[in-house]
Design an enzyme around this catalytic site. Structure first.
Site, PDB file in Angstrom:
ATOM      1  N   ASN A  13       0.899  -1.293   0.029  1.00 50.99           N
ATOM      2  CA  ASN A  13      -0.052   0.320  -0.321  1.00 50.99           C
ATOM      3  C   ASN A  13       0.887   1.427   0.083  1.00 50.99           C
ATOM      4  O   ASN A  13       1.630   1.460   1.111  1.00 50.99           O
ATOM      5  CB  ASN A  13      -0.704  -0.367   1.416  1.00 50.99           C
ATOM      6  N   ARG A  95      -2.412  -1.948  -3.212  1.00 49.72           N
ATOM      7  CA  ARG A  95      -3.772  -1.175  -3.042  1.00 49.72           C
ATOM      8  C   ARG A  95      -3.842   0.329  -3.690  1.00 49.72           C
ATOM      9  O   ARG A  95      -2.861   0.189  -4.040  1.00 49.72           O
ATOM     10  CB  ARG A  95      -4.244  -1.065  -1.416  1.00 49.72           C
ATOM     11  N   HIS A 184     -12.695   3.761   0.127  1.00 46.19           N
ATOM     12  CA  HIS A 184     -12.399   2.542   1.080  1.00 46.19           C
ATOM     13  C   HIS A 184     -13.669   1.295   0.729  1.00 46.19           C
ATOM     14  O   HIS A 184     -14.165   0.467   1.795  1.00 46.19           O
ATOM     15  CB  HIS A 184     -13.662   3.408   2.334  1.00 46.19           C
ATOM     16  N   ARG A 245     -10.284  16.500   7.490  1.00 44.10           N
ATOM     17  CA  ARG A 245     -10.663  16.316   6.587  1.00 44.10           C
ATOM     18  C   ARG A 245     -12.510  16.947   6.786  1.00 44.10           C
ATOM     19  O   ARG A 245     -13.448  16.882   8.044  1.00 44.10           O
ATOM     20  CB  ARG A 245     -10.793  15.773   5.765  1.00 44.10           C
ATOM     21  N   GLU A 393      -8.653  -4.816   5.172  1.00 40.76           N
ATOM     22  CA  GLU A 393      -8.461  -4.814   3.707  1.00 40.76           C
ATOM     23  C   GLU A 393      -7.342  -5.750   3.144  1.00 40.76           C
ATOM     24  O   GLU A 393      -7.163  -6.333   2.064  1.00 40.76           O
ATOM     25  CB  GLU A 393      -7.793  -3.189   3.647  1.00 40.76           C
TER      26      GLU A 393
END
Ligand code: ADP
Length: 406
Positions: A13, A95, A184, A245, A393
């Site tokens: 990743n 990923r 996601h 965010r 994940e």
């Protein structure tokens, strides 16, 4: 360390200045090695890793070391010390944050796929270039095994146009690809399937609202295993209140900041991405544990941050009764979703009584993934099951990559 008897997958990743890696058994999720190279391209570029059951190791990669250096170090230093583990790797899973409309499935990497990821850079300007560097370095280092990309956006490709289109002129979509892509997706996919297993129901006949709540946070409406709507938009800036965010916001705020207050677009981008959310509201921290501490101590700003996070999430959950019609389960995952029983309590409390969603206070308090807790937290008479499922994940990426091993 336990020696792998099965075949394993190296999961990579790549972020803009980091490479996370893990060697995973795709059958059972067993992790033999994990680690992270950080501060890449910076003066203090470094790497740390841990073989299962062993102490953590670390090393300096040298000032300015990049993703190539990190992956080469992983191959020639970290893994060379463990040839049995090295030879167990039969695929590499990557990923990828943004696959646009090009990819709705895990995909075997070819030069054409690299070009496709490059085409999606405008929608993930920080992530996709880093992914490409990682893919190219890994294809060089591990040249004899398949490389497979798993896209965060893929799971959301089943959304209908009513959910993914923005109400702006059509050609902005048709010519320029401006639409909701979500993020996601791998986590939303994983917890959807896990919760169906947990409840012993058929995933193809089951409606669930999945809440992935970490530093980034998103919520999805999933019907019969297919995503019908999700809170993240063109980029992962939309939707819920996040660590730094802002989530959903009136676009006029941008015009006002630029036209009236004299901000530059780059400054607004920086503020909305890095200085907003929990950080912006509290003025102190983006970390949920810090926000919770402040909330419990009666700090007004922390309280507002806590309440805005829960309120926004509850509003999204309630709105997903529209695409789903009827909801069988709500699932919480991600660092906050798996561990903050206070957040779960507050969010469920905010949902209208008519939904009939009730928590079991003891089960809710006990489901803390950092203590190994998980599972159902709703009371027996709740109309909707509420479940905590730790996300994984890496396992999905490993399993997806394994499908390409002959
Ligand atoms: P990322 O999106 O970076 O993968 P994580 O899923 O690890 O993030 O979630 C990080 C968030 O989870 C942080 O806000 C952190 O405070 C929160 N968190 C982690 N552990 C706990 C805990 N025990 N209780 C409450 N919040 C927690």
């Amino acid at each position: 360390m336990t020696s792998p008897v099965e075949k394993t997958v190296l999961v990579i990743n790549c972020g803009s200045s980091s490479v996370k890696f893990a060697i995973v058994n795709p059958q059972n999720g067993h992790v033999y090695l994990n680690g992270i190279a950080e501060a890449l391209t910076l003066p203090d570029a470094r790497i740390e890793w841990r073989f299962e059951g062993e102490e953590k190791h670390n090393a300096d990669l040298g000032a300015g070391a990049d993703h190539n250096v990190a992956i080469e170090f992983l191959n020639t230093k970290v893994l060379a010390a463990n040839p049995q583990l090295l030879s167990s790797i039969c695929a590499v899973g990557h990923r990828i944050v943004q696959g646009g409309e090009l990819y709705s499935e895990p995909t075997l990497v070819t030069d054409e796929v690299e070009a496709g990821i490059e085409n999606c850079i405008p929608f993930a300007p920080l992530h996709n270039p880093a992914h490409l560097i990682g893919i190219r370095a890994a294809r060089k280092a591990f040249s004899t095994i398949p490389h497979v990309t798993v896209f965060d956006t893929a799971f959301h490709q089943t959304m209908p146009a009513v959910a993914y289109r923005f109400a702006i002129p059509e050609e902005l979509y048709t010519k320029h690809g401006i639409r909701r892509y979500g993020a996601h997706g791998t986590s939303h996919y994983y917890v959807t399937h896990e919760v169906a297993k947990e409840l012993n129901v058929d995933v193809n006949n089951f409606n669930v609202i999945t809440c992935h709540l970490g530093n980034g946070a998103s919520v999805s409406a999933v019907k019969n295993g297919m995503c019908l709507d999700t809170s993240m938009g063109l980029t992962p800036l939309d939707g819920l209140v996040m660590g730094t965010r802002c989530g959903e916001i009136d676009p006029s705020v941008v015009f006002f900041m630029c036209d009236v207050l004299g901000y530059k677009v780059e400054q607004v981008r920086e503020i909305f991405n890095k200085k907003s959310g929990l950080m912006g509201i509290s003025g102190e921290t983006s970390d949920w544990r810090g926000i919770t501490k402040g909330y419990l101590a009666g700090d007004e700003k922390a309280k507002l941050a806590f309440e805005m996070f829960c309120y926004r999430l509850a509003k999204f959950i309630a709105s997903y009764y529209v695409p789903l019609g009827h909801v069988d389960a709500i699932v919480f995952t991600g660092g906050i979703g798996e561990n903050s029983y206070l957040m779960r309590e507050k969010v469920i409390e905010l949902l209208p009584e008519v939904f009939g969603i009730k928590l079991d206070a003891d089960l809710n308090k006990a489901a803390l993934s950092y203590l190994g807790g998980r599972g159902m937290i709703s009371s027996a008479d709740s109309k909707v099951k509420v479940v905590v499922v730790p996300t994984n994940e890496e396992l999905v990426i490993a399993q997806s990559a394994m499908k390409f091993v002959k």
